[in-house]
Design an enzyme around this catalytic site. Structure first.
Site, short mmCIF file in Angstrom:
data_model
loop_
_atom_site.label_atom_id
_atom_site.label_comp_id
_atom_site.label_asym_id
_atom_site.label_seq_id
_atom_site.Cartn_x
_atom_site.Cartn_y
_atom_site.Cartn_z
N GLY A 47 0.86 -1.18 0.00
CA GLY A 47 0.00 0.00 0.00
C GLY A 47 0.90 1.23 0.00
N GLY A 78 -0.20 4.33 -0.37
CA GLY A 78 -1.07 5.49 -0.14
C GLY A 78 -0.46 6.38 0.93
CB VAL A 101 -0.73 4.78 6.28
CG1 VAL A 101 0.07 4.09 7.37
CG2 VAL A 101 -1.92 5.53 6.88
NE ARG A 133 -18.28 1.72 12.57
CZ ARG A 133 -17.23 2.53 12.74
NH1 ARG A 133 -16.02 2.09 12.57
NH2 ARG A 133 -17.41 3.79 13.11
CG ASN A 140 -8.56 0.82 10.68
OD1 ASN A 140 -8.15 0.21 11.66
ND2 ASN A 140 -8.52 2.15 10.59
NE ARG A 170 -4.88 9.78 16.59
CZ ARG A 170 -5.42 8.99 15.67
NH1 ARG A 170 -6.14 7.93 16.03
NH2 ARG A 170 -5.25 9.24 14.39
CG HIS A 191 -7.60 1.10 16.08
ND1 HIS A 191 -7.07 2.13 16.81
CD2 HIS A 191 -7.60 1.51 14.80
CE1 HIS A 191 -6.76 3.12 15.99
NE2 HIS A 191 -7.08 2.77 14.77
O1 TXD Z 1 -4.06 2.88 13.65
C1 TXD Z 1 -4.23 2.33 12.58
N1 TXD Z 1 -4.06 1.02 12.48
C2 TXD Z 1 -4.61 3.10 11.39
C3 TXD Z 1 -5.13 2.38 10.26
C4 TXD Z 1 -4.32 4.48 11.28
C5 TXD Z 1 -4.52 5.13 10.09
C6 TXD Z 1 -5.01 4.48 8.90
N2 TXD Z 1 -5.48 3.15 9.13
C7 TXD Z 1 -5.85 2.30 7.99
O2 TXD Z 1 -4.71 2.13 7.14
C8 TXD Z 1 -6.91 2.88 7.07
O3 TXD Z 1 -8.18 2.71 7.61
C9 TXD Z 1 -6.69 2.04 5.83
O4 TXD Z 1 -7.30 0.76 6.00
C10 TXD Z 1 -5.16 1.85 5.80
C11 TXD Z 1 -4.44 2.74 4.78
O5 TXD Z 1 -4.77 4.08 5.01
P1 TXD Z 1 -4.28 5.23 3.98
O6 TXD Z 1 -4.69 6.52 4.53
O7 TXD Z 1 -2.85 4.99 3.62
O8 TXD Z 1 -5.18 4.88 2.70
P2 TXD Z 1 -4.89 5.26 1.16
O9 TXD Z 1 -4.11 6.52 1.08
O10 TXD Z 1 -6.20 5.14 0.48
O11 TXD Z 1 -3.93 4.08 0.66
C12 TXD Z 1 -4.35 2.77 0.49
C13 TXD Z 1 -3.55 2.20 -0.66
C14 TXD Z 1 -3.89 2.83 -2.01
O12 TXD Z 1 -2.72 3.39 -2.62
C15 TXD Z 1 -4.43 1.66 -2.84
O13 TXD Z 1 -4.09 1.74 -4.22
C16 TXD Z 1 -3.74 0.50 -2.17
O14 TXD Z 1 -3.81 0.79 -0.77
N3 TXD Z 1 -4.35 -0.81 -2.44
C17 TXD Z 1 -3.62 -1.90 -2.70
N4 TXD Z 1 -2.29 -2.08 -2.77
C18 TXD Z 1 -1.84 -3.32 -3.06
N5 TXD Z 1 -2.67 -4.36 -3.30
C19 TXD Z 1 -4.01 -4.23 -3.23
N6 TXD Z 1 -4.81 -5.26 -3.46
C20 TXD Z 1 -4.54 -2.94 -2.93
N7 TXD Z 1 -5.79 -2.44 -2.80
C21 TXD Z 1 -5.66 -1.12 -2.49
#
Ligand code: TXD
Length: 314
Positions: free
Chosen positions: A10, A12, A14, A89, A121, A152, A176
């Site tokens: 991922g 994105g 994070v 959810r 999540n 936090r 969480h």
């Molecule tokens: O405390 C915690 N655990 C958290 C969790 C704190 C903050 C964010 N939290 C969770 O992390 C949030 O609820 C998401 O489930 C993840 C990722 O959050 P982010 O803000 O990074 O989301 P983005 O910016 O949408 O990035 C997700 C990326 C995006 O680039 C997609 O193209 C990619 O995931 N993605 C994939 N990559 C590889 N393979 C597959 N199958 C795939 N599907 C989506």
């Protein structure tokens, strides 16, 4: 000598922020994987071009498959969808369970000795997906949420008391989000419990704000959610594992009788070192705290039971 390799799935908000911190902290070579073509490669190239200025020698490569991730020491899982309007959810859990299962299967197949650090999540349930599809022992799967929740709480308390964030240490247990169980009697400023320093009403308000988690940030950003603090939380856990620091950090772990709970993922303090989750730091809770932890664990378990049975295996 084999260089340390960290896979971040991922790319994105994070994932990319985590890759940035890991490389600048010189924790290892980073492989950034995403489904979007060109995106992880582009972000990796950008990070590499910062290396001469910020002085690190870690390689950062982007990929759309798992070949380059082989023999990773750690797999950080951040890929997933965010909740869209109209999505419940449970719908989100289903969609992310499929993404996590597919990614973890492919990544773990080529890195059989790695430790998985889950971020996606709903966190505690996604740890269970990783456990089922990887076949890894519980020592090599941990979830990041508690470090963020305690950070936090610490940040809010430090601001309230006008002290350094470093002087505040806090303890949060449980699942969480809404489900967390903060323990103010173990939350201290240089060893002094906050219960001695602030009126109960103020503590309750700060705890309540902490329990809102990133909701406040989501409202402000309008698009997307928190990522700087989550990436910092991941960094602290990865560093403790790779440098064998044996820090005691609150992590989501698969309990096997500790705190009277079994076969469920819940945030509790654990020791993180080279072997991964090296042990749960158990201590006696009051009846009230125990009941809240059990309720939190019960909620996670109910969600775990909704997972599809056909997630596959690595
Ligand atoms: O405390 C915690 N655990 C958290 C969790 C704190 C903050 C964010 N939290 C969770 O992390 C949030 O609820 C998401 O489930 C993840 C990722 O959050 P982010 O803000 O990074 O989301 P983005 O910016 O949408 O990035 C997700 C990326 C995006 O680039 C997609 O193209 C990619 O995931 N993605 C994939 N990559 C590889 N393979 C597959 N199958 C795939 N599907 C989506």
């Amino acid at each position: 000598m084999k260089r340390t390799r960290i896979t971040v799935i991922g790319a994105g908000n994070v994932g990319a922020t985590t890759a940035h911190r890991l490389a600048e902290g010189q924790l290892g070579d980073v492989v950034l994987v995403d489904v979007v073509e060109g995106m992880p490669q582009g972000k990796a190239l950008d990070l590499v071009q910062a290396a001469p200025v910020v002085h690190h020698d870690c390689s950062v490569v982007g990929a759309n498959d798992y070949e380059a991730t082989a023999s990773s020491d750690i797999i950080v899982m951040t890929a997933g969808l965010a909740r869209k309007p109209g999505m419940s959810r449970d719908d989100l859990q289903d969609a992310n369970a499929r993404i996590v299962a597919a990614c973890i299967q492919r990544a773990c197949k080529v890195s059989r000795e790695s430790t998985v650090l889950m971020v996606t999540n709903p966190l505690d349930v996604m740890c269970e997906v990783a456990r089922r599809v990887s076949g890894f022992p519980r020592e090599r799967i941990v979830g990041m949420a508690g470090v963020l929740d305690t950070a936090r709480l610490r940040a809010f308390l430090a601001a309230e008391l006008n002290v350094s964030t470093e002087s505040v240490s806090a303890l949060v247990l449980g699942g969480h989000g809404d489900n967390m169980v903060p323990l103010p009697r173990y939350t201290t400023v240089s060893g002094i419990p906050v219960t001695e320093l602030l009126p109960q009403q103020r503590i309750d308000a700060i705890v309540e704000r902490t329990a809102q988690g990133g909701g406040e940030i989501v409202k402000l950003l309008k698009t997307g959610s928190a990522y700087y603090a989550p990436a910092a939380g991941v960094y602290e856990m990865v560093e403790s594992i790779l440098r064998d620091r044996k820090k005691i950090l609150p992590c989501s772990v698969y309990l096997q009788g500790e705190f009277g709970l079994s076969d469920v993922w819940v945030g509790v303090p654990c020791r993180l070192g080279r072997a991964g989750m090296e042990g749960v730091f158990e201590f006696k809770l009051t009846a009230g705290e125990q009941a809240r932890l059990a309720k939190s664990a019960g909620d996670v378990k109910a969600q775990m039971e909704k997972l599809p049975g056909d997630l596959g295996a690595a």
